[in-house]
Enzyme design. Structure first.
Site, PDB file in Angstrom:
ATOM      1  CD1 TRP A 100      63.216  -1.516  51.251  1.00 53.79           C
ATOM      2  CD2 TRP A 100      62.405  -3.223  50.127  1.00 53.79           C
ATOM      3  NE1 TRP A 100      63.655  -2.441  51.771  1.00 53.79           N
ATOM      4  CE2 TRP A 100      63.210  -3.563  50.871  1.00 53.79           C
ATOM      5  CE3 TRP A 100      61.941  -4.201  49.213  1.00 53.79           C
ATOM      6  CZ2 TRP A 100      63.680  -5.094  51.196  1.00 53.79           C
ATOM      7  CZ3 TRP A 100      62.271  -5.504  49.448  1.00 53.79           C
ATOM      8  CH2 TRP A 100      63.018  -5.889  50.433  1.00 53.79           C
ATOM      9  CG  ASP A 167      56.489  -0.021  51.696  1.00 54.54           C
ATOM     10  OD1 ASP A 167      56.102  -0.564  52.850  1.00 54.54           O
ATOM     11  OD2 ASP A 167      57.348  -0.479  50.950  1.00 54.54           O
ATOM     12  CE  LYS A 191      61.065  -4.320  57.866  1.00 56.76           C
ATOM     13  NZ  LYS A 191      62.359  -4.618  57.374  1.00 56.76           N
TER      14      LYS A 191
END
Lengths: 354, 354
Positions: A100, A167, A191
């Site tokens: 990511w 992030d 999540k």
């Protein structure tokens, strides 16, 4: 059969949330209407959006500290782009801790110079780089707090006078941090916060408005702040379920209480990974994630047996990502300790049986 | 009390869809898991995405004609930007028929020259301009098929050799058109397709790849085509409910059958608007929308009485947009004829009582 859902995301949410979220599809707030058919400008939904934003700031300890909470669309991948659009004038500093981070770096490069201050790519991202310096001419520093795929997590964040952008898609609301050290936090909901389809952005307003480019309306944080996440129709249902999940978290005692539960779950599985001679952990011990435990079989020939065992026991989503192989137990906030205990028991059973 | 939901969007969806959508929150496909907690990479969800894409193309008559269907995030507002990013090299032609066209034009101007070929702003967008020409050096022509706020709808589209791009957010799947005349169609789901949070993009592949700029991954249609709308986590639930709604539409007999119903509803209300001396229509008769009927009281002093009447009758969402005032009856695919009949009866009752 009761399922034990270790999915890496979208992932398990609290059962109470599912119940209420299901009911609202049929009749929302006793309005005689489904939440799917009401106007996002209706008083009922405006109050959902306000509560979601307010709970997010409250749980992070960021109320009245100059931050705004936004619920946007497009996931963290859209934030890779929006961060650069809004903050990158000349040069930005990025820490590369996995897939990511790498994607965030790729998008930022379209907007200016990107200095990768450190990377753990040399060891397939199984650790978090610790010694690096942030260039004095960087517009901001960007990092990824938890790396779902590799099972690593940043325990400390650098002290810097540059805007700190993070992030936190896969570990927001899971552990206490001094969130006021961050200037921009973003997190895809799927999540610890809610279903896929909305993304939380928490931004300190004073870092905005400093780039010279014209920013398209939808890419501009200022647009969404001015319209309180309602510049255009938001992802109504995803925001609603996120609000329910944040309410649930608050009722559990907030981040401090859930972190204690998360610690118990992580200690339980990592202790077994370290004790059981059939398994080995993937991530460096000091960087292990509380959210995603990655581990492999020492002898791959036991794979078929173990896979049969956990499937028969009702375990879902424990296969590792293809970049790492083996197994990944994702233990987000709503996963009960008993699910982790079950996997630990299965690991012990495997040891006995082979 | 049964509600009659005239909301302009998000709006009414079929009752059967709400039932199935509610059940899937508790247990999806008898998996023992909620649709909100499964991986978007799971076989169960991949098949939802594939069916949604396939149904969209099938219902539009665009299968095997070089088109791809995508389910993206961000609404039509994100498409204002993506269209220009992907197609605007030098100059684009836009028809301005209202608020949404104007916003699309604003975003496109960041990427190149925009020629507004015609506008109905002179009469507060109460009609569709008919005589205009599309410049021979335009990269594409953009229009808005239905204008929710003003209640106008394009009945014909220009013959042009330029790529024809159309925002069909508020009337897609409501009437038969030769969709193969269009090169790119986009539509926020929250009218005739599903809940807010996903956006259908139907694009002819051969119009892509012709601009010289580097396009950020999330803005690039080619990215999403290559990954079949799964470049990053899609809005799982919004796509699922859209798929259910498209299944429902197919079971009704597709667009042809629903158009017949939509015509009946529109004829019913417009006949009353024209007959009843207390009301007047807002949009030019030849441009009236089948989806959104806009009308005002001739004498505003009856407003309080009429508002009490429809509220008491369980009518929701019939207030006009602030740009037009008065009333707006949005009659999307799932709205029953009986709801329109009820409003017509109320209009007659008002006439009798004042």
């Amino acid at each position: 059969m009761k399922k034990h859902n270790f999915s890496a995301g979208p992932c398990i949410l609290p059962q109470e949330v599912f119940q209420e979220a299901s009911q609202a599809i049929l009749d929302f707030n006793n309005s005689g209407l489904s939440i799917l058919e009401i106007s996002h400008r209706s008083a009922d939904f405006v109050s959902v959006m306000e509560e979601a934003q307010s709970l997010a700031l409250e749980l992070l300890g960021l109320k009245d500290k100059g931050y705004k909470a936004l619920f946007l669309q497009g996931g963290a991948s859209m934030q890779f782009l929006m961060v650069a659009y809004n903050l990158l004038e000349k040069k930005a500093a990025y820490l590369n801790t996995g897939t990511w981070s790498s994607k965030a770096i790729k998008e930022a490069k379209l907007f200016g110079e990107v200095e990768e201050v450190a990377s753990s790519k040399d060891k397939n991202f199984n650790y978090i780089p610790k010694s690096y310096s942030i260039p004095s001419d960087a517009d901001y520093f960007h990092c990824t707090s938890n790396n779902t795929i590799f099972g690593t997590q940043m325990k400390e964040f650098p002290a810097t006078d540059k805007p700190l952008v993070c992030d936190m898609s896969s570990d927001i609301f899971s552990r206490e941090l001094d969130f006021s050290k961050f200037d921009l936090i973003y997190a895809g909901a799927q999540k610890n916060m809610g279903p896929a389809g909305t993304t939380l952005v928490v931004v300190k307003e004073d870092i905005l408005g400093k780039v010279s480019r014209e920013i398209p309306s939808m890419m501009d944080y200022a647009t969404h702040i001015a319209k309180e996440s309602m510049f255009n129709t938001p992802a109504v249902y995803a925001v609603y379920v996120s609000m329910l999940t944040l309410r649930w978290l608050k009722a559990q005692g907030g981040i401090k209480a859930i972190e204690a539960e998360n610690n118990k779950k992580a200690e339980l599985i990592y202790a077994e990974i370290d004790r059981n001679p059939l398994f080995k952990g993937f991530a460096a011990k000091e960087d292990r994630s509380l959210m995603n435990a990655t581990f492999n079989l020492v002898d791959e020939s036991h794979k078929e047996t173990f896979d049969k065992m956990w499937k028969a026991a009702g375990v879902n989503g424990i296969n590792g990502h293809r970049s790492v192989g083996g197994y990944r137990a994702s233990m987000y906030n709503a996963l009960p300790l008993e699910s982790v205990q079950l996997v630990v028991d299965l690991m012990r059973d495997l040891e006995k049986n082979v």
